[in-house]
Design an enzyme around this catalytic site. Structure first.
Site, PDB file in Angstrom:
ATOM      1  N   HIS A 115       0.629  -1.076   0.167  1.00  0.00           N
ATOM      2  CA  HIS A 115      -0.043  -0.073   0.059  1.00  0.00           C
ATOM      3  C   HIS A 115       0.636   1.487   0.035  1.00  0.00           C
ATOM      4  O   HIS A 115       0.675   1.994  -0.631  1.00  0.00           O
ATOM      5  CB  HIS A 115      -1.249  -0.175   1.592  1.00  0.00           C
ATOM      6  CG  HIS A 115      -2.249  -0.587   1.012  1.00  0.00           C
ATOM      7  ND1 HIS A 115      -1.551  -2.227   2.070  1.00  0.00           N
ATOM      8  CD2 HIS A 115      -2.669  -1.533   0.400  1.00  0.00           C
ATOM      9  CE1 HIS A 115      -2.333  -2.699   2.124  1.00  0.00           C
ATOM     10  NE2 HIS A 115      -3.273  -2.713   0.909  1.00  0.00           N
ATOM     11  N   LYS A 157      -0.526  -6.814  -7.774  1.00  0.00           N
ATOM     12  CA  LYS A 157      -1.792  -7.856  -6.686  1.00  0.00           C
ATOM     13  C   LYS A 157      -3.295  -8.543  -7.168  1.00  0.00           C
ATOM     14  O   LYS A 157      -3.013  -9.731  -7.378  1.00  0.00           O
ATOM     15  CB  LYS A 157      -0.771  -8.042  -5.189  1.00  0.00           C
ATOM     16  CG  LYS A 157      -0.917  -9.209  -5.050  1.00  0.00           C
ATOM     17  CD  LYS A 157      -0.961  -9.306  -3.703  1.00  0.00           C
ATOM     18  CE  LYS A 157      -1.300 -10.321  -2.829  1.00  0.00           C
ATOM     19  NZ  LYS A 157      -2.720  -9.814  -1.887  1.00  0.00           N
TER      20      LYS A 157
END
Ligand code: PAF
Length: 282
Positions: free
Chosen positions: A37, A149
Protein backbone atom coordinates in the site's frame (compact mmCIF):
# COMPACT_ATOMS: atom_id res chain seq x y z
CA UNK A 1 -2.64 15.01 7.64
CA UNK A 2 -6.39 14.87 8.27
CA UNK A 3 -8.30 11.73 9.32
CA UNK A 4 -11.99 12.09 8.53
CA UNK A 5 -15.06 9.88 8.89
CA UNK A 6 -17.66 11.55 6.70
CA UNK A 7 -18.27 12.08 2.99
CA UNK A 8 -18.97 15.77 3.69
CA UNK A 9 -15.50 16.25 5.22
CA UNK A 10 -13.78 14.63 2.22
CA UNK A 11 -15.78 16.82 -0.17
CA UNK A 12 -14.89 19.93 1.84
CA UNK A 13 -11.15 19.15 1.75
CA UNK A 14 -11.21 18.36 -1.97
CA UNK A 15 -13.19 21.55 -2.69
CA UNK A 16 -10.52 23.62 -0.91
CA UNK A 17 -7.70 21.92 -2.83
CA UNK A 18 -9.49 22.36 -6.14
CA UNK A 19 -9.99 26.07 -5.34
CA UNK A 20 -6.18 26.33 -5.15
CA UNK A 21 -5.86 24.52 -8.50
CA UNK A 22 -4.32 21.40 -6.94
CA UNK A 23 -4.50 17.87 -8.37
CA UNK A 24 -5.81 14.98 -6.28
CA UNK A 25 -4.80 11.31 -6.22
CA UNK A 26 -6.79 8.51 -4.56
CA UNK A 27 -5.47 5.27 -3.09
CA UNK A 28 -8.43 3.02 -2.21
CA UNK A 29 -7.58 0.48 0.53
CA UNK A 30 -9.23 -1.73 3.10
CA UNK A 31 -6.65 -0.71 5.68
CA UNK A 32 -4.15 -2.80 7.65
CA UNK A 33 -1.62 -1.19 5.38
CA UNK A 34 1.73 -2.70 4.43
CA UNK A 35 4.65 -1.82 2.16
CA UNK A 36 2.57 -2.68 -0.90
CA UNK A 37 0.00 0.00 0.00
CA UNK A 38 2.80 2.37 0.92
CA UNK A 39 4.30 2.03 -2.57
CA UNK A 40 0.92 3.06 -4.04
CA UNK A 41 0.71 6.11 -1.75
CA UNK A 42 4.31 7.13 -2.47
CA UNK A 43 3.63 6.90 -6.22
CA UNK A 44 0.38 8.88 -5.84
CA UNK A 45 2.19 11.55 -3.79
CA UNK A 46 4.86 11.84 -6.49
CA UNK A 47 2.23 12.34 -9.21
CA UNK A 48 -0.41 14.51 -7.44
CA UNK A 49 -0.50 17.64 -5.27
CA UNK A 50 -2.73 16.00 -2.63
CA UNK A 51 -3.42 12.32 -1.91
CA UNK A 52 -6.49 10.78 -0.26
CA UNK A 53 -6.21 7.25 1.16
CA UNK A 54 -9.52 5.53 1.81
CA UNK A 55 -9.34 3.03 4.67
CA UNK A 56 -12.59 1.08 4.61
CA UNK A 57 -13.30 -2.64 4.98
CA UNK A 58 -16.07 -2.77 2.40
CA UNK A 59 -18.78 -5.23 3.50
CA UNK A 60 -20.37 -5.59 0.05
CA UNK A 61 -17.31 -7.29 -1.45
CA UNK A 62 -17.26 -10.11 1.12
CA UNK A 63 -19.32 -13.27 0.57
CA UNK A 64 -21.48 -14.76 3.38
CA UNK A 65 -18.78 -17.17 4.64
CA UNK A 66 -15.78 -14.91 4.15
CA UNK A 67 -13.60 -13.02 6.61
CA UNK A 68 -15.45 -9.67 6.92
CA UNK A 69 -15.60 -9.79 10.74
CA UNK A 70 -12.04 -11.04 11.25
CA UNK A 71 -10.43 -8.87 8.54
CA UNK A 72 -7.54 -7.11 10.37
CA UNK A 73 -8.00 -3.43 11.27
CA UNK A 74 -5.56 -0.92 12.82
CA UNK A 75 -6.37 2.71 12.03
CA UNK A 76 -3.63 4.16 14.23
CA UNK A 77 -0.89 2.21 12.47
CA UNK A 78 -2.46 2.92 9.06
CA UNK A 79 -2.55 6.66 9.79
CA UNK A 80 1.15 6.66 10.74
CA UNK A 81 2.06 4.88 7.50
CA UNK A 82 -0.08 7.28 5.42
CA UNK A 83 1.49 10.32 7.07
CA UNK A 84 4.99 8.98 6.54
CA UNK A 85 4.20 8.30 2.86
CA UNK A 86 2.94 11.86 2.42
CA UNK A 87 -0.86 11.45 2.19
CA UNK A 88 -2.94 14.54 2.92
CA UNK A 89 -6.13 12.85 4.12
CA UNK A 90 -7.29 9.45 5.34
CA UNK A 91 -10.99 8.68 4.81
CA UNK A 92 -12.11 6.07 7.36
CA UNK A 93 -15.91 5.90 7.19
CA UNK A 94 -18.24 3.61 9.13
CA UNK A 95 -20.23 1.22 6.88
CA UNK A 96 -23.36 3.30 7.69
CA UNK A 97 -21.65 6.39 6.20
CA UNK A 98 -21.04 4.54 2.93
CA UNK A 99 -24.27 2.55 2.66
CA UNK A 100 -27.77 3.74 3.59
CA UNK A 101 -29.76 0.91 5.23
CA UNK A 102 -31.98 0.71 2.13
CA UNK A 103 -29.17 1.17 -0.47
CA UNK A 104 -30.24 -0.72 -3.58
CA UNK A 105 -27.97 0.57 -6.36
CA UNK A 106 -24.94 -1.47 -7.36
CA UNK A 107 -22.35 -1.40 -10.15
CA UNK A 108 -22.08 -4.78 -11.82
CA UNK A 109 -20.08 -6.04 -14.79
CA UNK A 110 -21.22 -8.61 -17.35
CA UNK A 111 -17.73 -9.63 -18.49
CA UNK A 112 -14.27 -9.95 -16.88
CA UNK A 113 -15.72 -11.27 -13.61
CA UNK A 114 -16.72 -14.85 -14.51
CA UNK A 115 -13.22 -16.33 -14.21
CA UNK A 116 -10.48 -16.41 -11.54
CA UNK A 117 -11.54 -14.72 -8.26
CA UNK A 118 -14.94 -13.82 -9.74
CA UNK A 119 -15.72 -17.51 -10.22
CA UNK A 120 -14.85 -18.42 -6.62
CA UNK A 121 -16.32 -15.21 -5.15
CA UNK A 122 -19.41 -14.51 -7.31
CA UNK A 123 -20.52 -11.27 -5.61
CA UNK A 124 -17.03 -9.90 -4.94
CA UNK A 125 -16.57 -7.64 -7.97
CA UNK A 126 -20.06 -6.18 -7.70
CA UNK A 127 -19.04 -4.99 -4.22
CA UNK A 128 -15.66 -3.73 -5.43
CA UNK A 129 -17.12 -1.86 -8.43
CA UNK A 130 -19.82 -0.32 -6.27
CA UNK A 131 -17.54 0.93 -3.51
CA UNK A 132 -14.84 2.13 -5.92
CA UNK A 133 -17.48 4.05 -7.95
CA UNK A 134 -18.69 5.64 -4.75
CA UNK A 135 -15.13 6.59 -3.77
CA UNK A 136 -14.54 8.05 -7.23
CA UNK A 137 -17.74 10.13 -6.86
CA UNK A 138 -16.81 11.28 -3.35
CA UNK A 139 -13.15 12.15 -3.99
CA UNK A 140 -13.34 13.01 -7.74
CA UNK A 141 -9.62 12.21 -8.13
CA UNK A 142 -7.45 12.93 -11.16
CA UNK A 143 -5.83 9.52 -10.75
CA UNK A 144 -6.47 6.37 -8.70
CA UNK A 145 -3.81 3.81 -7.73
CA UNK A 146 -4.29 0.04 -7.53
CA UNK A 147 -1.86 -2.82 -6.92
CA UNK A 148 -1.14 -5.37 -9.64
CA UNK A 149 -1.39 -8.09 -6.99
CA UNK A 150 -5.18 -7.87 -7.44
CA UNK A 151 -4.71 -8.04 -11.20
CA UNK A 152 -8.28 -9.03 -12.05
CA UNK A 153 -9.51 -6.12 -9.92
CA UNK A 154 -7.19 -3.79 -11.84
CA UNK A 155 -8.59 -5.01 -15.19
CA UNK A 156 -12.16 -4.69 -13.88
CA UNK A 157 -11.62 -1.14 -12.58
CA UNK A 158 -9.97 -0.09 -15.83
CA UNK A 159 -12.96 -1.39 -17.80
CA UNK A 160 -15.45 0.22 -15.40
CA UNK A 161 -13.70 3.59 -15.69
CA UNK A 162 -13.85 3.33 -19.48
CA UNK A 163 -17.45 2.10 -19.62
CA UNK A 164 -18.85 4.61 -17.11
CA UNK A 165 -16.75 7.57 -18.31
CA UNK A 166 -15.10 8.32 -15.00
CA UNK A 167 -12.74 11.15 -15.86
CA UNK A 168 -9.63 9.81 -14.16
CA UNK A 169 -6.46 7.85 -14.78
CA UNK A 170 -6.15 4.32 -13.36
CA UNK A 171 -2.56 3.57 -12.39
CA UNK A 172 -1.49 -0.04 -11.83
CA UNK A 173 1.53 -0.50 -9.54
CA UNK A 174 3.89 -3.51 -9.26
CA UNK A 175 3.54 -6.27 -6.67
CA UNK A 176 5.65 -5.71 -3.54
CA UNK A 177 7.14 -8.88 -2.05
CA UNK A 178 8.68 -9.96 1.24
CA UNK A 179 12.40 -10.73 1.02
CA UNK A 180 11.66 -14.43 0.61
CA UNK A 181 9.24 -13.78 -2.28
CA UNK A 182 5.80 -13.94 -0.64
CA UNK A 183 3.57 -11.20 -2.06
CA UNK A 184 2.65 -8.67 0.65
CA UNK A 185 -0.96 -8.99 1.77
CA UNK A 186 -2.99 -7.97 4.80
CA UNK A 187 -4.17 -11.60 4.92
CA UNK A 188 -0.58 -12.87 5.50
CA UNK A 189 -1.18 -12.02 9.17
CA UNK A 190 -3.62 -14.98 9.38
CA UNK A 191 -0.79 -17.45 8.70
CA UNK A 192 0.81 -19.56 11.45
CA UNK A 193 4.61 -20.01 11.28
CA UNK A 194 4.22 -23.32 9.39
CA UNK A 195 1.65 -21.82 7.04
CA UNK A 196 3.86 -18.78 6.41
CA UNK A 197 6.60 -21.17 5.26
CA UNK A 198 4.15 -23.21 3.18
CA UNK A 199 2.84 -20.01 1.53
CA UNK A 200 6.16 -19.66 -0.28
CA UNK A 201 4.89 -22.25 -2.76
CA UNK A 202 2.86 -19.43 -4.37
CA UNK A 203 5.82 -17.24 -5.24
CA UNK A 204 7.91 -20.30 -6.17
CA UNK A 205 5.20 -21.28 -8.67
CA UNK A 206 4.94 -17.70 -9.99
CA UNK A 207 8.71 -17.36 -10.50
CA UNK A 208 8.90 -20.80 -12.18
CA UNK A 209 6.00 -20.00 -14.53
CA UNK A 210 7.48 -16.62 -15.37
CA UNK A 211 10.84 -18.21 -16.17
CA UNK A 212 9.24 -20.78 -18.48
CA UNK A 213 7.53 -17.97 -20.42
CA UNK A 214 10.72 -15.89 -20.48
CA UNK A 215 12.56 -18.93 -21.85
CA UNK A 216 10.07 -19.11 -24.73
CA UNK A 217 7.25 -21.46 -23.61
CA UNK A 218 3.98 -20.34 -25.22
CA UNK A 219 1.61 -23.18 -24.31
CA UNK A 220 -0.58 -22.09 -21.38
CA UNK A 221 -1.22 -25.64 -20.10
CA UNK A 222 2.50 -26.47 -20.01
CA UNK A 223 3.15 -23.40 -17.86
CA UNK A 224 0.17 -23.82 -15.53
CA UNK A 225 0.80 -27.57 -15.08
CA UNK A 226 4.40 -26.88 -14.03
CA UNK A 227 3.12 -24.29 -11.56
CA UNK A 228 0.41 -26.65 -10.21
CA UNK A 229 3.07 -29.34 -9.58
CA UNK A 230 5.06 -26.93 -7.39
CA UNK A 231 2.00 -25.99 -5.32
CA UNK A 232 0.71 -29.57 -5.06
CA UNK A 233 4.05 -30.63 -3.55
CA UNK A 234 3.19 -28.47 -0.51
CA UNK A 235 0.96 -30.47 1.90
CA UNK A 236 -0.66 -27.36 3.51
CA UNK A 237 -1.66 -25.89 0.14
CA UNK A 238 -4.94 -26.41 -1.72
CA UNK A 239 -5.29 -24.89 -5.19
CA UNK A 240 -8.32 -22.74 -5.99
CA UNK A 241 -7.06 -21.92 -9.49
CA UNK A 242 -3.92 -21.63 -11.62
CA UNK A 243 -4.94 -20.01 -14.90
CA UNK A 244 -3.77 -17.97 -17.86
CA UNK A 245 -6.12 -15.35 -19.25
CA UNK A 246 -6.08 -12.46 -21.66
CA UNK A 247 -5.36 -9.51 -19.33
CA UNK A 248 -7.82 -7.17 -21.07
CA UNK A 249 -10.85 -9.48 -21.08
CA UNK A 250 -9.98 -12.04 -18.37
CA UNK A 251 -10.86 -14.86 -20.78
CA UNK A 252 -8.98 -18.17 -20.68
CA UNK A 253 -6.29 -18.65 -23.30
CA UNK A 254 -4.54 -21.80 -24.60
CA UNK A 255 -1.59 -20.07 -26.14
CA UNK A 256 0.40 -16.90 -25.51
CA UNK A 257 0.28 -14.90 -28.73
CA UNK A 258 2.96 -12.30 -29.48
CA UNK A 259 1.97 -8.82 -28.30
CA UNK A 260 -1.04 -10.10 -26.30
CA UNK A 261 -1.10 -8.95 -22.67
CA UNK A 262 -1.51 -12.13 -20.62
CA UNK A 263 -2.22 -12.59 -16.92
CA UNK A 264 -1.12 -15.79 -15.21
CA UNK A 265 -2.95 -15.82 -11.88
CA UNK A 266 -3.15 -18.21 -8.96
CA UNK A 267 -5.27 -18.50 -5.83
CA UNK A 268 -4.26 -21.01 -3.19
CA UNK A 269 -5.63 -21.87 0.25
CA UNK A 270 -2.91 -22.23 2.85
CA UNK A 271 -4.90 -23.77 5.67
CA UNK A 272 -7.99 -21.53 5.79
CA UNK A 273 -6.28 -18.49 4.30
CA UNK A 274 -6.81 -17.81 0.61
CA UNK A 275 -3.82 -16.08 -1.00
CA UNK A 276 -3.39 -14.81 -4.55
CA UNK A 277 -0.38 -14.00 -6.73
CA UNK A 278 0.29 -13.50 -10.43
CA UNK A 279 2.62 -12.44 -13.19
CA UNK A 280 1.83 -10.50 -16.32
CA UNK A 281 3.29 -11.12 -19.77
CA UNK A 282 3.24 -7.78 -21.58
O1 PAF B 1 -8.09 -3.85 -3.15
C1 PAF B 1 -8.73 -3.53 -2.14
O2 PAF B 1 -8.19 -3.38 -1.05
C2 PAF B 1 -10.23 -3.34 -2.26
O3 PAF B 1 -10.79 -4.29 -3.11
C3 PAF B 1 -10.63 -1.92 -2.65
C4 PAF B 1 -10.15 -1.57 -4.06
C5 PAF B 1 -10.05 -0.92 -1.67
C6 PAF B 1 -12.14 -1.78 -2.64
O4 PAF B 1 -12.67 -2.00 -1.37
Amino acid sequence: MQIVKTVAEVREAVRAWRAEGLTVGLVPTMGFLHEGHKSLIVRAVAENDRVVVSDFVNPTQFGPNEDLESYPRDLERDAALCEEAGAALVFNPEPSEMYAPDACTFVDMDALTGELCGKTRPTHFRGVCTVVSKLFNIVTPDAAYFGQKDAQQLAVIRRMVRDLNFGLRVVGCPIVREEDGLAKSSRNTYLSADERQAALCLSRAIFAGQKLVEDGERDAATVTEAMRAIIEAEPLARIDYVKMVDFDNIELIDHIADGQPVLCAIAVYIGKTRLIDNFIVE
